[in-house]
Design a protein around this motif. Structure first.
Motif, PDB file in Angstrom:
ATOM      1  N   ARG A 287       1.645  -3.933 -10.983  1.00 18.06           N
ATOM      2  CA  ARG A 287       0.387  -4.700 -10.945  1.00 18.06           C
ATOM      3  C   ARG A 287      -0.005  -6.120 -11.356  1.00 18.06           C
ATOM      4  O   ARG A 287      -0.900  -6.553 -11.089  1.00 18.06           O
ATOM      5  CB  ARG A 287      -0.756  -3.021 -10.368  1.00 18.06           C
TER       6      ARG A 287
ATOM      7  N   THR B 126      -3.979  -6.882  -6.929  1.00 16.38           N
ATOM      8  CA  THR B 126      -3.175  -7.299  -6.243  1.00 16.38           C
ATOM      9  C   THR B 126      -3.178  -8.289  -5.335  1.00 16.38           C
ATOM     10  O   THR B 126      -1.886  -8.862  -4.329  1.00 16.38           O
ATOM     11  CB  THR B 126      -2.839  -6.225  -6.245  1.00 16.38           C
TER      12      THR B 126
ATOM     13  N   ARG C  42      -0.623 -10.579  -3.362  1.00  6.06           N
ATOM     14  CA  ARG C  42       0.741 -10.836  -4.243  1.00  6.06           C
ATOM     15  C   ARG C  42       1.830 -10.298  -3.224  1.00  6.06           C
ATOM     16  O   ARG C  42       1.773  -9.563  -2.405  1.00  6.06           O
ATOM     17  CB  ARG C  42       0.177  -9.392  -5.237  1.00  6.06           C
TER      18      ARG C  42
ATOM     19  N   MET D  47       2.047  -1.785  -5.103  1.00  2.00           N
ATOM     20  CA  MET D  47       1.133  -3.030  -5.823  1.00  2.00           C
ATOM     21  C   MET D  47       0.433  -3.081  -4.628  1.00  2.00           C
ATOM     22  O   MET D  47      -0.941  -3.714  -5.000  1.00  2.00           O
ATOM     23  CB  MET D  47       2.947  -4.239  -5.058  1.00  2.00           C
TER      24      MET D  47
END
Ligand SMILES: *[C@@H]1O[C@H](CO)[C@@H](O)[C@H](O)[C@H]1NC(C)=O
Ligand SMILES: *[C@@H]1O[C@H](CO)[C@@H](O)[C@H](O)[C@H]1NC(C)=O
Ligand SMILES: *[C@@H]1O[C@H](CO)[C@@H](O)[C@H](O)[C@H]1NC(C)=O
Length: 335
Positions: free
Chosen positions: A67, A275, A278, A293
Motif C-alpha cells: 500500500r 492507494t 493503484r 490494496m
C-alpha cells in the motif's frame, strides 16, 4: 515521480563546469553543512544525487506490491520526499538512501571518477597466509564511501529531537549492512589457469542484495523510545520499547518511534498518498490483491486489447513476415 531536487542534481551533471557556487545554491533543501560540502566537492555531489536515486529506485522496487509504495507527501529535499511520521517506512527510506550514497561514492572512487579517492590500497601486496593469496587489483574503498555518506547524509539532522536519533540510527544501519556485504573477488594466475598465484580484492555487492536485506530488517523493525539522560533532558539515546531496564537496539536493526498509518487514504499529516488509482491483482491474497490494496473501497475494471507482432518468420530474401496477435486483458485499479 516527484523528486524535483534530484532532477536538478541530474540536470546539473552536464553543467558542472558552471562553478560550484551556482550549482550548490540551486539545489533546494540542503542543510548548511551539506551546502558547504557541495561547494568544496561539486563532483561528489552529482554522485550523491545518483546514490540517493539508487536508494529510491530500490525502495520502489521492494515496495511495489505494498500500500505504501515509497512515495510520500511532504518536504522535498535532495533525497526525495521525507516522511513526517517516524514510522518503519521512514526507517527504511533513511537506511536505503544512506546505503545508496555510500555505494555510489565507493563505486565512483573505484572507477576513478572522483578526485579525492580511488581504490583501497591499504592491504595492497599483503598475503593472506591461511588461504594463500595476495591482495591485489582494485579493492573498493568502502570506508571512504561510508565516511562520505556519514558526513553528507547525516548533516541534515540538525534539530536535537528524538527523530534525529532515529534517523541517524537508521542511516548507520543501512551503511553497516552494506559494509557487511562486501564481497571478495579473486583471480588465478599461472599457466593455463593453474592458479600458482591468486590475487583477491574486495568489491561492492549488487545494490539489489542490500534492498532485500533492508526489506527483511523493515519487517523486523524495532520499536524504540527515547532516553533523556542529560542534565538538559535532551534526547540522548534510544532503547527498545517495553523492555525492563535498558536494551539498546542492535547496530543493524531498523528502528522506529511511531506506528505506521495504514496508507489507505491520502493524508498530508502522515505523508500518505493513499492507494486510489493503484493497480491491484484481483486474485492475489497478498497486499497487492484488490481487497487489501484498495482497503475495501472496491476497484475499477479496465478492459483493453493488447496487440503485438507474433510468429515472425524470415523469408528468402530478405524480409521478416509476422502475424498480428491480440488478447483481451483486464487491469484493476483501486477506487
Ligand atoms: C564514471 O564516469 C563514467 C564516465 O563519465 C560514467 O559512465 C560512469 O557511470 C561513472 N561511474 C560511476 C560509478 O559513477
Ligand atoms: C505510488 O502510488 C501513488 C498513489 O497511487 C502513485 O501516484 C505513484 O505513481 C506510485 N508510485 C510508484 C513508483 O509506483
Ligand atoms: C495475481 O495473483 C496471482 C496469485 O498470487 C498470481 O498467480 C498472478 O500471476 C497475479 N497476476 C498478475 C497480473 O500479477
Amino acid at each position: 515521480m516527484h523528486q524535483p531536487a534530484l532532477l536538478v542534481v541530474k540536470a546539473l551533471s552536464s553543467v558542472v563546469a558552471l562553478g560550484a557556487n551556482i550549482i550548490c545554491n540551486k539545489i533546494p533543501g540542503l542543510a548548511p553543512r551539506q551546502r558547504a560540502i557541495c561547494q568544496s566537492r561539486p563532483d561528489a555531489i552529482i554522485v550523491v544525487g545518483e546514490g540517493a536515486q539508487l536508494g529510491i529506485n530500490e525502495c520502489q522496487y521492494q515496495f511495489r506490491y505494498g500500500r505504501w509504495n515509497c512515495s510520500a507527501l511532504g518536504e522535498r529535499t535532495v533525497f526525495g520526499q521525507e516522511l513526517r511520521v517516524g514510522s518503519r517506512e521512514a526507517a527504511f527510506t533513511y537506511a536505503i538512501t544512506a546505503a545508496g550514497v555510500a555505494h555510489a561514492i565507493t563505486a565512483a572512487c573505484s572507477q576513478g571518477n572522483l578526485s579525492q579517492c580511488g581504490c583501497d590500497r591499504e592491504k595492497q601486496g599483503y598475503y593472506n597466509q591461511e588461504e594463500g593469496w595476495k591482495w591485489g587489483g582494485c579493492s573498493a574503498d568502502i570506508k571512504y564511501g561510508v565516511e562520505f555518506s556519514r558526513r553528507f547524509v547525516d548533516a541534515r539532522e540538525i534539530k536535537k529531537t528524538t527523530r534525529r536519533l532515529m534517523n541517524l540510527h537508521n542511516n548507520e544501519a543501512g551503511r553497516k549492512v552494506l559494509e557487511e556485504r562486501m564481497k571478495l573477488e579473486c583471480k588465478c594466475h599461472g599457466v593455463s589457469g593453474s592458479c600458482t598465484t591468486k590475487t583477491c580484492w574486495t568489491t561492492l555487492p549488487k545494490f539489489r542484495e542490500i534492498g532485500y536485506i533492508l526489506k527483511d530488517k523493515y519487517n523486523e523493525a524495532v520499536h524504540v523510545e527515547v532516553v533523556r539522560a542529560s542534565r538538559l533532558r535532551q534526547p540522548t539515546f534510544l532503547k527498545v520499547k517495553k523492555t525492563q531496564g535498558f536494551r539498546k537496539p542492535m547496530e543493524t536493526d531498523l528502528v522506529y518511534i511511531e506506528r505506521s498509518p495504514n496508507y489507505c487514504e491520502e493524508d498530508a499529516a502522515t505523508g500518505s498518498v493513499g492507494t486510489q488509482g493503484r493497480l491491484c491483482n484481483r486474485t492475489s491474497p497478498h497486499t497487492d490483491g484488490c481487497d487489501l490494496m484498495c482497503c475495501g473501497r472496491g476497484y475499477n475494471t479496465h478492459q483493453y486489447t493488447k496487440v503485438w507482432q507474433c510468429n515472425c518468420k524470415f523469408q528468402w530474401c530478405c524480409f521478416v513476415k509476422c502475424n498480428t496477435c491480440s488478447e483481451r486483458t483486464e487491469v484493476f485499479t483501486c477506487k
